[in-house]
Design a protein around this motif. Structure first.
Motif, mmCIF file in Angstrom:
data_model
loop_
_atom_site.group_PDB
_atom_site.id
_atom_site.type_symbol
_atom_site.label_atom_id
_atom_site.label_comp_id
_atom_site.label_asym_id
_atom_site.label_seq_id
_atom_site.Cartn_x
_atom_site.Cartn_y
_atom_site.Cartn_z
ATOM 1 N N TYR A 66 0.824 -1.199 0.000
ATOM 2 C CA TYR A 66 0.000 0.000 0.000
ATOM 3 C C TYR A 66 0.861 1.253 0.000
ATOM 4 N N TYR B 86 0.235 5.744 -0.360
ATOM 5 C CA TYR B 86 -0.812 6.769 -0.253
ATOM 6 C C TYR B 86 -0.237 8.151 -0.577
ATOM 7 N N TYR C 117 -1.293 12.071 0.461
ATOM 8 C CA TYR C 117 -2.124 12.974 1.259
ATOM 9 C C TYR C 117 -1.689 14.405 0.981
ATOM 10 N N LEU D 213 -2.442 -1.540 6.620
ATOM 11 C CA LEU D 213 -3.129 -1.493 7.905
ATOM 12 C C LEU D 213 -3.570 -2.883 8.346
ATOM 13 N N VAL D 214 -3.493 -3.850 7.453
ATOM 14 C CA VAL D 214 -3.861 -5.213 7.793
ATOM 15 C C VAL D 214 -2.853 -5.743 8.797
ATOM 16 N N TYR E 249 -4.180 5.270 14.959
ATOM 17 C CA TYR E 249 -2.775 5.589 14.993
ATOM 18 C C TYR E 249 -2.582 6.985 15.585
ATOM 19 N N TYR F 244 0.327 10.019 15.645
ATOM 20 C CA TYR F 244 1.545 10.523 15.043
ATOM 21 C C TYR F 244 1.908 11.861 15.667
ATOM 22 N N PHE G 225 5.636 8.155 13.563
ATOM 23 C CA PHE G 225 4.708 7.207 14.164
ATOM 24 C C PHE G 225 4.976 7.100 15.655
ATOM 25 N N MET H 143 0.046 2.520 17.751
ATOM 26 C CA MET H 143 -1.169 2.084 17.088
ATOM 27 C C MET H 143 -1.987 1.238 18.044
ATOM 28 N N GLN I 208 -5.512 -1.191 18.420
ATOM 29 C CA GLN I 208 -6.475 -1.920 17.603
ATOM 30 C C GLN I 208 -7.679 -2.409 18.369
ATOM 31 N N ALA J 61 -9.273 -1.599 6.298
ATOM 32 C CA ALA J 61 -7.853 -1.811 6.598
ATOM 33 C C ALA J 61 -6.977 -1.360 5.429
ATOM 34 N N SER J 62 -7.441 -0.380 4.684
ATOM 35 C CA SER J 62 -6.667 0.056 3.525
ATOM 36 C C SER J 62 -6.310 1.532 3.543
ATOM 37 N N LYS J 63 -6.961 2.344 4.371
ATOM 38 C CA LYS J 63 -6.639 3.767 4.367
ATOM 39 C C LYS J 63 -6.989 4.403 5.703
ATOM 40 N N LEU J 64 -6.276 5.477 5.986
ATOM 41 C CA LEU J 64 -6.469 6.199 7.238
ATOM 42 C C LEU J 64 -7.161 7.532 7.001
ATOM 43 N N THR J 65 -8.056 7.868 7.915
ATOM 44 C CA THR J 65 -8.661 9.196 7.963
ATOM 45 C C THR J 65 -8.040 9.907 9.148
#
Lengths: 113, 112
Positions: free
Chosen positions: A31, A33, A35, A96-97, B33, B35, B45, B48, B50, B97-101
């Protein structure tokens, strides 16, 4: 530091010109990204990639395109730069997995005049 | 409105004092997460979280996740000038599980 490099680090360009920003990783992450960070808005996702030639839009994708022809490189193109695209752009890598870390590059400060 | 709200937006504390930053989501948190960003630099970082109730610590920084409240808190004990910067929370709120907001950040200043 995670192996993630953004180039250029700073750029000034004129309105209407195309601009390409590069993100290069040496971590073999699936992955990647892009931003943008703006005062009052925080970090907003432009596009992301989940593999070579696999990309998807984020929340602010208008005016931007991306390409990922190899695992290590993720390119962000501003097709015709506008002043509203003046911003700091960050690339990130990581899946993120499994709760792994997501690492960020040092950022590219882009000014459109 | 923001899907992730951070509070406070800015904070000035005296060196040695404790402080807490909150990150509240309008949606279910699948992972969160924290930061830190120094002015004009990239994001570093911190940690994290979960699982609901999870708590992690690194040096003088502790983060907790309250799944029921859809909220995470970041607590700094005995603040130092090196803690100054912008703290950002990022979360997986779509369950992909693919992107962060991200939230808009909390700017922390530590005075001597």
């Amino acid at each position: 530091d995670a192996g993630i490099t953004q180039s250029p680090r700073h750029k000034v360009t004129e309105t209407g010109t195309p601009v390409t920003l590069r993100c290069h990783q040496t971590e073999n992450h699936r992955y990647m990204y892009w931003y943008r960070q703006d005062p009052g808005h925080g970090l907003r996702l432009i596009h992301y990639s989940y593999g070579v030639k696999d990309t998807d839009k984020g929340e602010v994708s208008d005016g931007y395109s991306v390409s990922r022809s190899k695992t290590e490189d993720f390119l962000l193109t501003l097709e015709s730069a506008t002043s509203s695209q003046t911003s700091v752009y960050f690339c990130a890598i990581g899946s993120l997995v499994g709760g792994t870390e997501a690492f960020f590059g040092q950022g590219t400060r882009l000014t459109v005049v | 409105s923001q899907e992730l709200e951070q509070s406070p937006q800015s904070l000035i504390v005296q060196e040695g004092k404790n402080l807490t930053i909150n990150c509240t989501s309008s949606k279910t948190l699948y992972g969160l997460y924290w930061y830190k960003q120094k002015y004009g630099e990239g994001l570093i970082f911190l940690m994290m979280l979960q699982k609901g109730g999870e708590e992690k610590s690194h040096e003088k920084i502790t983060a907790k996740l309250d799944e029921k409240k859809q909220q995470s808190s970041l607590h700094i004990t005995a603040s130092q000038p090196s803690h100054a910067g912008i703290y950002l929370c990022g979360a997986d709120i779509h369950g992909t599980a693919s992107k962060l907001t991200f939230g808009t950040g909390t700017r922390l200043q530590v005075t001597l």
